[in-house]
Scaffold this motif. Structure first.
Motif, short mmCIF file in Angstrom:
data_model
loop_
_atom_site.label_atom_id
_atom_site.label_comp_id
_atom_site.label_asym_id
_atom_site.label_seq_id
_atom_site.Cartn_x
_atom_site.Cartn_y
_atom_site.Cartn_z
N THR A 49 16.74 42.56 31.72
CA THR A 49 16.47 41.13 31.85
C THR A 49 16.92 40.39 30.59
O THR A 49 17.54 39.32 30.66
CB THR A 49 14.97 40.89 32.10
OG1 THR A 49 14.58 41.60 33.27
CG2 THR A 49 14.66 39.41 32.27
N LYS A 50 16.64 40.95 29.41
CA LYS A 50 17.06 40.33 28.15
C LYS A 50 18.59 40.24 28.09
O LYS A 50 19.14 39.21 27.68
CB LYS A 50 16.54 41.13 26.96
CG LYS A 50 15.05 40.99 26.72
CD LYS A 50 14.61 41.85 25.54
CE LYS A 50 13.11 41.87 25.38
NZ LYS A 50 12.69 42.78 24.30
N LEU A 51 19.27 41.34 28.49
CA LEU A 51 20.74 41.34 28.45
C LEU A 51 21.31 40.31 29.41
O LEU A 51 22.28 39.60 29.09
CB LEU A 51 21.29 42.73 28.78
CG LEU A 51 21.04 43.81 27.71
CD1 LEU A 51 21.46 45.18 28.25
CD2 LEU A 51 21.82 43.48 26.45
N LYS A 52 20.72 40.21 30.61
CA LYS A 52 21.19 39.21 31.58
C LYS A 52 21.00 37.81 31.02
O LYS A 52 21.87 36.94 31.17
CB LYS A 52 20.43 39.35 32.91
CG LYS A 52 20.86 40.51 33.74
CD LYS A 52 20.10 40.53 35.06
CE LYS A 52 20.54 41.67 35.94
NZ LYS A 52 19.78 41.71 37.20
N LEU A 53 19.88 37.56 30.36
CA LEU A 53 19.61 36.26 29.76
C LEU A 53 20.65 35.95 28.69
O LEU A 53 21.20 34.84 28.63
CB LEU A 53 18.19 36.23 29.19
CG LEU A 53 17.74 34.92 28.58
CD1 LEU A 53 17.79 33.80 29.61
CD2 LEU A 53 16.35 35.04 28.00
N GLU A 54 20.92 36.96 27.85
CA GLU A 54 21.93 36.76 26.80
C GLU A 54 23.30 36.48 27.42
O GLU A 54 24.04 35.62 26.93
CB GLU A 54 22.00 37.99 25.88
CG GLU A 54 20.82 38.11 24.94
CD GLU A 54 20.92 39.35 24.06
OE1 GLU A 54 22.05 39.84 23.82
OE2 GLU A 54 19.86 39.81 23.61
N MET A 55 23.65 37.20 28.49
CA MET A 55 24.94 36.97 29.16
C MET A 55 25.00 35.56 29.72
O MET A 55 26.03 34.88 29.61
CB MET A 55 25.16 38.00 30.28
CG MET A 55 25.57 39.36 29.78
SD MET A 55 25.79 40.60 31.08
CE MET A 55 26.85 39.80 32.22
N MET A 56 23.88 35.11 30.32
CA MET A 56 23.85 33.76 30.88
C MET A 56 24.03 32.73 29.78
O MET A 56 24.76 31.72 29.94
CB MET A 56 22.55 33.50 31.64
CG MET A 56 22.47 34.23 32.96
SD MET A 56 20.86 34.14 33.77
CE MET A 56 20.49 32.43 33.75
N ILE A 57 23.39 32.98 28.64
CA ILE A 57 23.51 32.05 27.51
C ILE A 57 24.94 32.01 27.02
O ILE A 57 25.52 30.96 26.76
CB ILE A 57 22.52 32.43 26.38
CG1 ILE A 57 21.08 32.21 26.84
CG2 ILE A 57 22.82 31.66 25.10
CD1 ILE A 57 20.03 32.74 25.89
N LEU A 58 25.54 33.23 26.87
CA LEU A 58 26.92 33.30 26.39
C LEU A 58 27.89 32.65 27.37
O LEU A 58 28.82 31.95 26.96
CB LEU A 58 27.34 34.76 26.14
CG LEU A 58 26.65 35.44 24.94
CD1 LEU A 58 27.01 36.92 24.91
CD2 LEU A 58 27.06 34.77 23.65
N LYS A 59 27.68 32.88 28.66
CA LYS A 59 28.56 32.28 29.68
C LYS A 59 28.38 30.77 29.68
O LYS A 59 29.35 30.02 29.85
CB LYS A 59 28.26 32.85 31.06
CG LYS A 59 28.80 34.22 31.29
CD LYS A 59 28.53 34.68 32.71
CE LYS A 59 29.09 36.06 32.96
NZ LYS A 59 28.81 36.52 34.32
N GLY A 60 27.14 30.35 29.54
CA GLY A 60 26.89 28.90 29.55
C GLY A 60 27.46 28.24 28.31
O GLY A 60 27.91 27.09 28.36
N GLY A 61 27.52 28.94 27.20
CA GLY A 61 28.00 28.37 25.96
C GLY A 61 29.51 28.52 25.82
O GLY A 61 30.13 27.93 24.96
N ALA A 62 30.14 29.30 26.70
CA ALA A 62 31.57 29.55 26.57
C ALA A 62 32.42 28.44 27.07
O ALA A 62 32.23 27.59 27.79
CB ALA A 62 31.95 30.83 27.29
#
Length: 92
Positions: free
Chosen positions: A79-92
């Motif tokens: 769940t933490k990794l998915k959240l980080e991926m979502m943050i990175l994708k959203g910030g990209a």
């Protein structure tokens, strides 16, 4: 059917034959008997099949609890990794 009393160095013995023809004996041991024949601890009885199965069940439940805990921990990490991926994708 009267009691007959005999005695030796180990004890006093009272014996009689009852109306059914069965010999009954009552023994009062003297200290010498106990000195030469001390009471022994009873041998521990082996565990019953139910005890063995109950122990196995407890072990299985404990192992399952450990697995559940590991799975739960992995779930949290994912769940933490998915959240980080979502943050990175959203910030990209």
């Amino acid at each position: 059917m009267e009691w007959v009393t005999t005695e030796d160095e180990y004890g006093i013995y009272k014996t009689r034959t009852n109306e059914l023809g069965i010999t009954e004996t009552v023994t009062e041991y003297k200290q010498k008997y106990w000195d030469e024949n001390p009471p022994q601890e009873p041998e521990p009885k082996p565990p019953s099949e139910t005890d063995i199965l109950a122990e196995e069940l407890v072990k299985m439940k404990f192992e399952n609890m450990q697995k559940d805990n590991v799975i739960s921990t992995f779930g949290e990490e994912i769940t933490k990794l998915k959240l980080e991926m979502m943050i990175l994708k959203g910030g990209a």
